[in-house]
Design a protein around this motif. Sequence first.
Motif, PDB file in Angstrom:
ATOM      1  N   LEU A  86       0.878  -1.171   0.000  1.00 26.65           N
ATOM      2  CA  LEU A  86       0.000   0.000   0.000  1.00 26.65           C
ATOM      3  C   LEU A  86       0.916   1.221   0.000  1.00 26.65           C
ATOM      4  O   LEU A  86       1.643   1.458   0.967  1.00 26.65           O
ATOM      5  CB  LEU A  86      -0.897   0.007   1.244  1.00 26.65           C
ATOM      6  CG  LEU A  86      -1.719   1.285   1.441  1.00 26.65           C
ATOM      7  CD1 LEU A  86      -2.785   1.440   0.347  1.00 26.65           C
ATOM      8  CD2 LEU A  86      -2.387   1.303   2.815  1.00 26.65           C
ATOM      9  N   VAL A  87       0.901   1.958  -1.105  1.00 24.71           N
ATOM     10  CA  VAL A  87       1.765   3.137  -1.234  1.00 24.71           C
ATOM     11  C   VAL A  87       0.942   4.362  -0.859  1.00 24.71           C
ATOM     12  O   VAL A  87      -0.064   4.671  -1.502  1.00 24.71           O
ATOM     13  CB  VAL A  87       2.292   3.292  -2.674  1.00 24.71           C
ATOM     14  CG1 VAL A  87       3.199   4.514  -2.780  1.00 24.71           C
ATOM     15  CG2 VAL A  87       3.019   2.036  -3.124  1.00 24.71           C
ATOM     16  N   ILE A  88       1.355   5.047   0.212  1.00 25.94           N
ATOM     17  CA  ILE A  88       0.610   6.224   0.672  1.00 25.94           C
ATOM     18  C   ILE A  88       1.599   7.377   0.873  1.00 25.94           C
ATOM     19  O   ILE A  88       2.296   7.442   1.878  1.00 25.94           O
ATOM     20  CB  ILE A  88      -0.199   5.915   1.963  1.00 25.94           C
ATOM     21  CG1 ILE A  88       0.577   5.003   2.924  1.00 25.94           C
ATOM     22  CG2 ILE A  88      -1.539   5.303   1.631  1.00 25.94           C
ATOM     23  CD1 ILE A  88      -0.156   4.690   4.236  1.00 25.94           C
ATOM     24  N   SER A  89       1.644   8.257  -0.115  1.00 25.39           N
ATOM     25  CA  SER A  89       2.607   9.359  -0.020  1.00 25.39           C
ATOM     26  C   SER A  89       1.912  10.676  -0.304  1.00 25.39           C
ATOM     27  O   SER A  89       0.687  10.748  -0.393  1.00 25.39           O
ATOM     28  CB  SER A  89       3.773   9.114  -0.971  1.00 25.39           C
ATOM     29  OG  SER A  89       3.359   9.297  -2.292  1.00 25.39           O
ATOM     30  N   ILE A 104      -2.686   0.660  -4.321  1.00 29.19           N
ATOM     31  CA  ILE A 104      -2.444  -0.712  -3.848  1.00 29.19           C
ATOM     32  C   ILE A 104      -1.747  -1.430  -5.004  1.00 29.19           C
ATOM     33  O   ILE A 104      -2.264  -1.447  -6.124  1.00 29.19           O
ATOM     34  CB  ILE A 104      -3.771  -1.426  -3.511  1.00 29.19           C
ATOM     35  CG1 ILE A 104      -4.532  -0.663  -2.419  1.00 29.19           C
ATOM     36  CG2 ILE A 104      -3.512  -2.854  -3.067  1.00 29.19           C
ATOM     37  CD1 ILE A 104      -5.956  -1.166  -2.189  1.00 29.19           C
ATOM     38  N   VAL A 105      -0.565  -1.938  -4.708  1.00 30.92           N
ATOM     39  CA  VAL A 105       0.268  -2.508  -5.777  1.00 30.92           C
ATOM     40  C   VAL A 105       0.587  -3.968  -5.478  1.00 30.92           C
ATOM     41  O   VAL A 105       0.969  -4.300  -4.351  1.00 30.92           O
ATOM     42  CB  VAL A 105       1.607  -1.721  -5.884  1.00 30.92           C
ATOM     43  CG1 VAL A 105       2.485  -2.283  -6.981  1.00 30.92           C
ATOM     44  CG2 VAL A 105       1.352  -0.247  -6.116  1.00 30.92           C
ATOM     45  N   LEU A 130      -8.409   2.995   3.920  1.00 32.70           N
ATOM     46  CA  LEU A 130      -7.190   2.297   3.495  1.00 32.70           C
ATOM     47  C   LEU A 130      -7.253   0.816   3.882  1.00 32.70           C
ATOM     48  O   LEU A 130      -6.933  -0.066   3.080  1.00 32.70           O
ATOM     49  CB  LEU A 130      -5.950   2.945   4.121  1.00 32.70           C
ATOM     50  CG  LEU A 130      -5.637   4.384   3.691  1.00 32.70           C
ATOM     51  CD1 LEU A 130      -4.507   4.966   4.540  1.00 32.70           C
ATOM     52  CD2 LEU A 130      -5.251   4.450   2.205  1.00 32.70           C
ATOM     53  N   LEU A 131      -7.700   0.560   5.130  1.00 30.54           N
ATOM     54  CA  LEU A 131      -7.798  -0.830   5.607  1.00 30.54           C
ATOM     55  C   LEU A 131      -8.786  -1.634   4.772  1.00 30.54           C
ATOM     56  O   LEU A 131      -8.476  -2.742   4.323  1.00 30.54           O
ATOM     57  CB  LEU A 131      -8.272  -0.844   7.069  1.00 30.54           C
ATOM     58  CG  LEU A 131      -7.251  -0.513   8.152  1.00 30.54           C
ATOM     59  CD1 LEU A 131      -7.956  -0.306   9.485  1.00 30.54           C
ATOM     60  CD2 LEU A 131      -6.212  -1.631   8.296  1.00 30.54           C
ATOM     61  N   GLU A 132      -9.975  -1.048   4.547  1.00 29.12           N
ATOM     62  CA  GLU A 132     -11.036  -1.777   3.832  1.00 29.12           C
ATOM     63  C   GLU A 132     -10.575  -2.230   2.452  1.00 29.12           C
ATOM     64  O   GLU A 132     -10.663  -3.406   2.120  1.00 29.12           O
ATOM     65  CB  GLU A 132     -12.282  -0.892   3.667  1.00 29.12           C
ATOM     66  CG  GLU A 132     -13.236  -0.999   4.853  1.00 29.12           C
ATOM     67  CD  GLU A 132     -14.328   0.052   4.806  1.00 29.12           C
ATOM     68  OE1 GLU A 132     -14.816   0.366   3.701  1.00 29.12           O
ATOM     69  OE2 GLU A 132     -14.687   0.563   5.894  1.00 29.12           O
ATOM     70  N   ASN A 133     -10.071  -1.285   1.661  1.00 30.37           N
ATOM     71  CA  ASN A 133      -9.701  -1.637   0.283  1.00 30.37           C
ATOM     72  C   ASN A 133      -8.484  -2.549   0.233  1.00 30.37           C
ATOM     73  O   ASN A 133      -8.401  -3.454  -0.592  1.00 30.37           O
ATOM     74  CB  ASN A 133      -9.416  -0.370  -0.538  1.00 30.37           C
ATOM     75  CG  ASN A 133     -10.677   0.432  -0.787  1.00 30.37           C
ATOM     76  OD1 ASN A 133     -11.697   0.187  -0.163  1.00 30.37           O
ATOM     77  ND2 ASN A 133     -10.616   1.390  -1.690  1.00 30.37           N
ATOM     78  N   THR A 134      -7.522  -2.299   1.119  1.00 28.25           N
ATOM     79  CA  THR A 134      -6.300  -3.109   1.094  1.00 28.25           C
ATOM     80  C   THR A 134      -6.611  -4.550   1.477  1.00 28.25           C
ATOM     81  O   THR A 134      -6.144  -5.495   0.824  1.00 28.25           O
ATOM     82  CB  THR A 134      -5.241  -2.524   2.051  1.00 28.25           C
ATOM     83  OG1 THR A 134      -5.067  -1.156   1.737  1.00 28.25           O
ATOM     84  CG2 THR A 134      -3.912  -3.244   1.933  1.00 28.25           C
ATOM     85  N   THR A 159       1.093 -11.338   2.574  1.00 30.45           N
ATOM     86  CA  THR A 159       2.188 -10.436   2.983  1.00 30.45           C
ATOM     87  C   THR A 159       1.890  -9.035   2.464  1.00 30.45           C
ATOM     88  O   THR A 159       1.598  -8.852   1.285  1.00 30.45           O
ATOM     89  CB  THR A 159       3.548 -10.903   2.417  1.00 30.45           C
ATOM     90  OG1 THR A 159       3.727 -12.278   2.762  1.00 30.45           O
ATOM     91  CG2 THR A 159       4.700 -10.084   2.976  1.00 30.45           C
ATOM     92  N   LEU A 160       1.981  -8.059   3.385  1.00 27.09           N
ATOM     93  CA  LEU A 160       1.678  -6.672   3.026  1.00 27.09           C
ATOM     94  C   LEU A 160       2.802  -5.758   3.503  1.00 27.09           C
ATOM     95  O   LEU A 160       3.307  -5.923   4.618  1.00 27.09           O
ATOM     96  CB  LEU A 160       0.358  -6.248   3.705  1.00 27.09           C
ATOM     97  CG  LEU A 160      -0.011  -4.765   3.605  1.00 27.09           C
ATOM     98  CD1 LEU A 160      -0.406  -4.402   2.170  1.00 27.09           C
ATOM     99  CD2 LEU A 160      -1.158  -4.410   4.548  1.00 27.09           C
ATOM    100  N   THR A 161       3.186  -4.809   2.652  1.00 25.54           N
ATOM    101  CA  THR A 161       4.113  -3.765   3.098  1.00 25.54           C
ATOM    102  C   THR A 161       3.414  -2.421   2.939  1.00 25.54           C
ATOM    103  O   THR A 161       2.549  -2.269   2.081  1.00 25.54           O
ATOM    104  CB  THR A 161       5.412  -3.732   2.254  1.00 25.54           C
ATOM    105  OG1 THR A 161       5.089  -3.302   0.934  1.00 25.54           O
ATOM    106  CG2 THR A 161       6.105  -5.073   2.202  1.00 25.54           C
ATOM    107  N   LEU A 162       3.814  -1.479   3.768  1.00 32.93           N
ATOM    108  CA  LEU A 162       3.343  -0.106   3.592  1.00 32.93           C
ATOM    109  C   LEU A 162       4.518   0.707   3.062  1.00 32.93           C
ATOM    110  O   LEU A 162       5.686   0.357   3.308  1.00 32.93           O
ATOM    111  CB  LEU A 162       2.841   0.476   4.922  1.00 32.93           C
ATOM    112  CG  LEU A 162       1.312   0.458   5.117  1.00 32.93           C
ATOM    113  CD1 LEU A 162       0.739  -0.924   4.939  1.00 32.93           C
ATOM    114  CD2 LEU A 162       0.920   1.000   6.487  1.00 32.93           C
ATOM    115  N   ALA A 163       4.239   1.788   2.341  1.00 38.72           N
ATOM    116  CA  ALA A 163       5.322   2.597   1.780  1.00 38.72           C
ATOM    117  C   ALA A 163       4.868   4.037   1.615  1.00 38.72           C
ATOM    118  O   ALA A 163       3.671   4.310   1.480  1.00 38.72           O
ATOM    119  CB  ALA A 163       5.726   2.021   0.419  1.00 38.72           C
TER     120      ALA A 163
END
Length: 335
Positions: free
Chosen positions: A133-136, A142-143, A249-253, A264-268
């Motif tokens: 999940l890229v949040i900048s 979501i990638v 963010l939580l719902e869609n991810t 496996t999930l990373t945040l960025a």
Amino acid sequence: MKILAIETSCDETSCAIVEDGRYIHSNIVSTQIDEHKLYGGVVPEIASRRHLESISSVVNEALKEANLGIDGIDAVAVSYCPGLLGSLIVGVNYAKGLSMAKGLPLIPVHHIKAHISANYLTFRELTPPFMSLVISGGNTMIVNVLDYTKFKIIGRTRDDAVGEAYDKVGRVLGFDYPAGAKIDNLSKKGNKEAYTFKKPKFEDNRYDFSFSGIKTGVMNLYNNIKQRKEELKKEDIAASFQKTVCDMLLENTYLALNDKNIKTLTLAGGVAANSFIRESFLKRGKEEEVRVFLPDKALCGDNAAMVGAQAFYEFKNNNLASSALDAIATLSIED
Ligand code: KG4
């Protein structure tokens, strides 16, 4: 392999020396925020001028801190897209000059891919595939990270990036740019259930986001409270805004993770430094048995170490640039 990496896509001039994509020898970040906050956001013309002024000293400092001369470097990498064109050009030209003068390979790096790679620096055991999940400040998506250099976008914002929403809401609440960390801190004292905001949904892509409505929602709420001369509790507005954003963010991810059966999930990205979002994603990960990786807070915002991490994998994939490399303002992570 030691890579000297340069990042100048927005308002941070940064240079890092990274070994084998995983070990940081130095990571110097010179920020221009104090100047831009006078204008309530980044002024592109000022940003490129400041990059030009600081790039040489930032590169020298990175080499000094790594205790290396340029002869100890194996390749030069640069963030060449996406970002502010005038800012990117400074980094790209500097990197091209260095690579030509020293006969070093030049590695072009996509800035958003680099944000995702910040995770490899914090978690040396982490390998693709995983979801990110890229949040900048400029991007929200979501990638599906299929491999180190192969990405598929699952969902994205249709308007504002989440960081942009934080900064705009911050302006309503009277904070300087950038406001994300200030809202994060203020929210700790507020009631997150005090107000509710709409959470837009899209029929044609259930993983897409929209953050422009919540920004207007906060603005209207703020004005209504003032007009009615009611008590204005900024901390409640901040906490309720943050809770709504985090829920979206939580719902869609998690929808995407479950649908694609990825564990496996990373945040960025800069917003991944947010303490409430970090806690909430870790908690939900435990509940749903998803491994959640959060990069060090210092590596969430723009920095060159993440560019050096991604560059190593681009190099291994034979993705090298010639001296004709150009900066590009907009380019999808899939291209
Ligand atoms: O990743 P970044 O440094 O720049 C881009 O590549 O876009 O992200 C900057 C964004 C800004 O909008 C800033 O307000 C936000 O990250 N940010 C935060 C926090 N720290 C920085 N947002 C929420 N909570 C934070 N703690």
